[in-house]
Design an enzyme around this catalytic site. Structure first.
Site, short mmCIF file in Angstrom:
data_model
loop_
_atom_site.label_atom_id
_atom_site.label_comp_id
_atom_site.label_asym_id
_atom_site.label_seq_id
_atom_site.Cartn_x
_atom_site.Cartn_y
_atom_site.Cartn_z
N SER A 178 34.42 -18.37 -4.05
CA SER A 178 34.28 -18.21 -5.50
C SER A 178 33.20 -17.16 -5.80
O SER A 178 33.31 -16.03 -5.33
CB SER A 178 33.99 -19.56 -6.15
OG SER A 178 34.18 -19.49 -7.54
N ASP A 207 45.09 -17.99 -8.82
CA ASP A 207 43.76 -18.60 -8.70
C ASP A 207 43.38 -19.33 -9.98
O ASP A 207 43.41 -18.75 -11.08
CB ASP A 207 42.73 -17.52 -8.36
CG ASP A 207 41.38 -18.10 -8.02
OD1 ASP A 207 40.62 -18.42 -8.96
OD2 ASP A 207 41.08 -18.25 -6.82
N HIS A 230 42.07 -23.13 -6.12
CA HIS A 230 40.85 -22.33 -6.04
C HIS A 230 39.99 -22.85 -4.88
O HIS A 230 39.79 -24.04 -4.74
CB HIS A 230 40.08 -22.42 -7.35
CG HIS A 230 38.84 -21.56 -7.42
ND1 HIS A 230 38.88 -20.19 -7.31
CD2 HIS A 230 37.53 -21.89 -7.57
CE1 HIS A 230 37.65 -19.70 -7.41
NE2 HIS A 230 36.81 -20.72 -7.55
#
Length: 550
Positions: free
Chosen positions: A213, A319, A365
Site C-alpha cells: 500500500s 485494487d 488490496h
C-alpha cells in the site's frame, strides 16, 4: 515420525558439539539459535549443514512444534528522526543467523496532506502517527512469516519490519516543532539501514526493500536512494525492490467530492498538497521528467520508467484502495461496476511494459503480508514462485527501464565508433550498464562462479529432489510478467473471496456478472446453450467457460 526424530537428533548433535548457542529472548518463551559456522566445520560442509537445518525447521514444524520467534522492537539510534508526534521511530527485527538475505518491509496506511486531514488522522488512526502504542514483539505474516508452510522460500531470511508512523508515503524529510507534526518517512528508512549495517547487513548478499500500500509507494520512491546508500555503506550487497499494492492511477474520480478527508480526496489532489507539507523527497531522475509537477512521481506508472534498481510489482487489477480513492462507494449499481471494470483496464495498460509484475484480476488490496500470498496464482504460477525465481536471477536476466535505455545508447555509440554498422553488438539485459573492461571482467568472473556453483549443486542434489525446488520445469515456471487476461473482477479462481457489502455473504464470479447487469439469457446465448442447461451448470465450470470466452 522416524524422519522427525532423525532430524531432531541432528539438531541435538549440533548443540552438543558447540555449533549452536541458545540465547533466551523476551518473545514469550522462545529462543534464538545462534550458529557458529566455524564450529560446524568438523561435522562437514557448513553449507550442506545449513541446508539440512532448513529441512529440520520444516520437519520440526510437521512434528507439531508451532512456536516461532517473533520480530522484536528496536528504536532508532538517532533520536532526532521521529514519528509524526515526535516519539522515537524504529523497527522490528528477527535475525536468521547463517542467512545472507535481508527483507526490509515498509508498512502501509494511507497518508494525510494538510493540517485538517492530519488532525482527523490523529483522532481516528493515531497508531499510524506515534510509536507510543507499539508492542514489544510482532508476529510476521505472509512473506515475513517464520512458518515454512506459509512462507516456503523466505522463512529463513533476516526480517525487518518498519512501522508506518510518518503519514507521508515514506517520503517526508521535515522535522517540525512539538506543536505540529513532523514528516520524516524517507529519513526513517535511511536511519534503519544505518542501524542494521553493524548487525550483519554489511555482509549480506541481497537486500529486498518491500512494502504494501503506502509502503509499496514508499518502495518505488526510495528504492534508488536505498541502492545508492548501500553502494556507499556495503557495496557488495545487491538491492532489489518489491512493491505491493502501491501502484496507483492518477485518474478522475467516479463522483468528485471536495478534498477534505484523506480517503475520499482525489489521489492527485491529496498528493499535490502533501508533497509540500512533507517536503517529499522525489528521486532526481523522475523529478527531471516532471519538473513542473513532481507530485506525478508518486504514481507508479510514471515513476517506473525512471528507476535504476530492479523492482517487482505486485498489483491487483481492481485494487480496493484505488476504488476507494475514486469515491466509487459500495459497488451495487451497474454504473459502479462498469467504472471498476474501466479502472481494471487502465491498470492493466499501465503494467504492460513492466518487466516483473504479478497482477491478478481480483477486487482486493495488499497481498504480501496475507497468509494466502503464496497460493494466489496467475497462469498457474504462484506469486511466491514468481518472486523467488525473479530475485534469484542473475543481473543479466533482470531488466530496468532506465538502464535498458542507457545501454541502447552505449550500443549505438559502440557501433558508430567501430564503423561496423552491419555488425551485431551483443547487449546485456542487466541492471548495471556494462561499458568498461573492468565491468566486463567482473561479468565474466560472475558467470564462471555461477557455472561452478551450478555444477556443485548438481552434484549435491544428484538423485534427490529438493523440497524448495520449483520442479523439473523451473525455468519454464520462472515467469515474472504475469497479468491476468480475463477482464472481470474475481475471474481468477485464486482471488480472495469477495463479500456483498450489505449482506456480508460471499459473492462468486456469476454473482458479480449479475451486478454488472448481464442477464442469464444473454450469458446462455453467448455460450451457445439453452437456459435450463446454464442454470443447472456448476458455477466453477461456468466461470471457467466464461473466462475462456473473454
Amino acid at each position: 515420525m522416524l524422519m522427525c526424530y532423525s532430524l531432531c537428533f541432528l539438531w541435538i548433535l549440533l548443540l552438543k558439539t558447540g555449533g549452536c548457542n541458545s540465547s533466551t529472548t523476551n518473545n514469550g518463551g522462545g529462543a534464538d539459535i545462534m550458529l557458529d559456522i566455524a564450529k560446524m566445520s568438523p561435522l562437514g560442509d557448513p553449507e550442506e549443514i545449513l541446508a539440512a537445518l532448513r529441512q529440520v525447521a520444516k520437519a520440526v514444524h510437521r512434528c507439531g512444534i508451532k512456536e516461532y520467534p517473533n520480530l522484536k522492537r528496536v528504536f532508532l539510534t538517532n533520536k532526532t528522526v521521529t514519528c509524526n508526534d515526535g516519539t522515537s521511530a524504529g523497527y522490528y527485527i528477527r535475525k536468521a543467523f547463517g542467512s545472507s538475505k535481508w527483507i526490509i518491509f515498509l508498512e502501509g496506511g494511507w497518508f494525510c496532506f494538510d493540517q485538517t486531514s492530519c488532525r482527523e488522522r490523529w483522532l481516528n488512526m493515531k497508531s499510524y502517527m506515534t510509536s507510543r502504542m507499539w508492542p514489544e514483539v510482532k508476529k510476521g505474516k505472509g512473506i515475513l512469516s517464520w512458518d515454512p508452510e506459509e512462507n516456503p522460500y523466505y522463512f529463513y531470511s533476516n526480517m525487518v519490519y518498519i512501522p508506518y508512523c510518518s503519514s507521508d508515503s515514506w517520503t517526508g524529510s521535515i522535522k517540525n516543532p512539538k506543536d505540529s507534526f513532523s514528516f520524516m518517512g524517507s529519513l526513517i528508512i535511511e536511519e534503519v539501514i544505518k542501524d542494521l549495517i553493524p548487525q550483519g547487513l554489511v555482509i549480506a548478499s541481497k537486500l529486498i526493500l518491500a512494502g504494501s500500500s503506502a509502503g509499496g509507494t514508499g518502495v518505488l520512491m526510495n528504492l534508488d536512494r536505498v541502492s545508492d546508500l548501500m553502494a556507499r555503506l556495503a557495496p557488495s550487497v545487491k538491492v532489489r525492490g518489491l512493491a505491493d499494492s502501491g501502484w496507483f492511477l492518477d485518474n478522475e474520480q467516479y463522483e468528485p467530492v471536495p478534498c477534505v478527508k484523506a480517503h475520499s480526496c482525489a489521489p492527485t489532489e491529496g498528493i499535490r498538497r502533501g508533497i509540500d507539507l512533507w517536503q517529499g523527497q522525489v528521486p532526481e531522475d523522475c523529478r527531471r521528467q516532471y519538473r513542473d509537477e513532481p507530485w506525478r512521481c508518486y504514481f507508479g506508472y510514471r515513476m517506473y520508467p525512471t528507476l535504476r534498481t530492479p523492482v517487482y510489482i505486485v498489483q491487483y487489477l481492481f485494487d480496493e484502495a484505488q476504488i476507494t480513492a475514486n469515491n466509487v462507494g459500495p459497488p451495487v449499481k451497474k454504473e459502479q461496476w462498469r467504472f471498476i471494470h474501466e479502472v481494471g483496464n487502465e491498470m492493466k495498460k499501465t503494467l504492460q511494459n513492466v518487466s516483473a509484475v504479478f497482477a491478478p484480476a481480483c477486487l482486493s488490496h495488499i497481498l504480501l503480508t496475507k497468509s494466502e500470498w503464496q497460493k494466489t496464482a496467475v497462469n498457474g504460477v504462484t506469486l511466491a514462485q514468481s518472486i523467488y525465481c525473479w530475485e534469484r536471477g542473475s543481473d543479466e536476466e533482470l531488466q530496468c527501464p532506465l538502464v535498458r535505455q542507457r545501454l541502447k545508447k552505449i550500443s549505438k555509440a559502440v557501433r558508430k565508433s567501430s564503423g561496423n554498422v552491419a555488425g551485431k553488438v551483443e547487449m546485456p539485459l542487466g541492471d548495471d550498464p556494462v561499458g568498461t573492461k573492468a565491468a566486463k571482467r567482473l561479468k565474466n568472473k560472475k558467470r564462471r562462479r555461477r557455472k561452478k556453483n551450478k555444477r556443485r549443486r548438481r552434484r549435491k542434489n544428484k538423485g534427490k529432489r529438493g523440497k524448495r525446488s520449483l520442479g523439473k520445469n523451473s525455468k519454464r515456471l520462472c515467469k515474472h510478467h504475469l497479468i491476468d487476461s480475463c477482464a472481470w473482477p474475481q475471474c481468477n479462481f485464486s482471488c480472495p473471496k469477495l463479500r456483498n457489502p450489505f449482506t456480508d455473504e460471499e459473492m462468486d464470479f456469476i454473482d458479480l456478472l449479475m451486478q454488472f447487469g448481464l442477464d442469464v439469457s444473454s450469458i446462455a446465448n453467448a455460450l451457445g446453450m439453452d437456459m435450463e442447461t446454464l442454470q443447472s451448470m456448476d458455477h466453477d465450470v461456468l466461470m471457467q467457460m466464461l473466462t475462456q470466452q473473454t
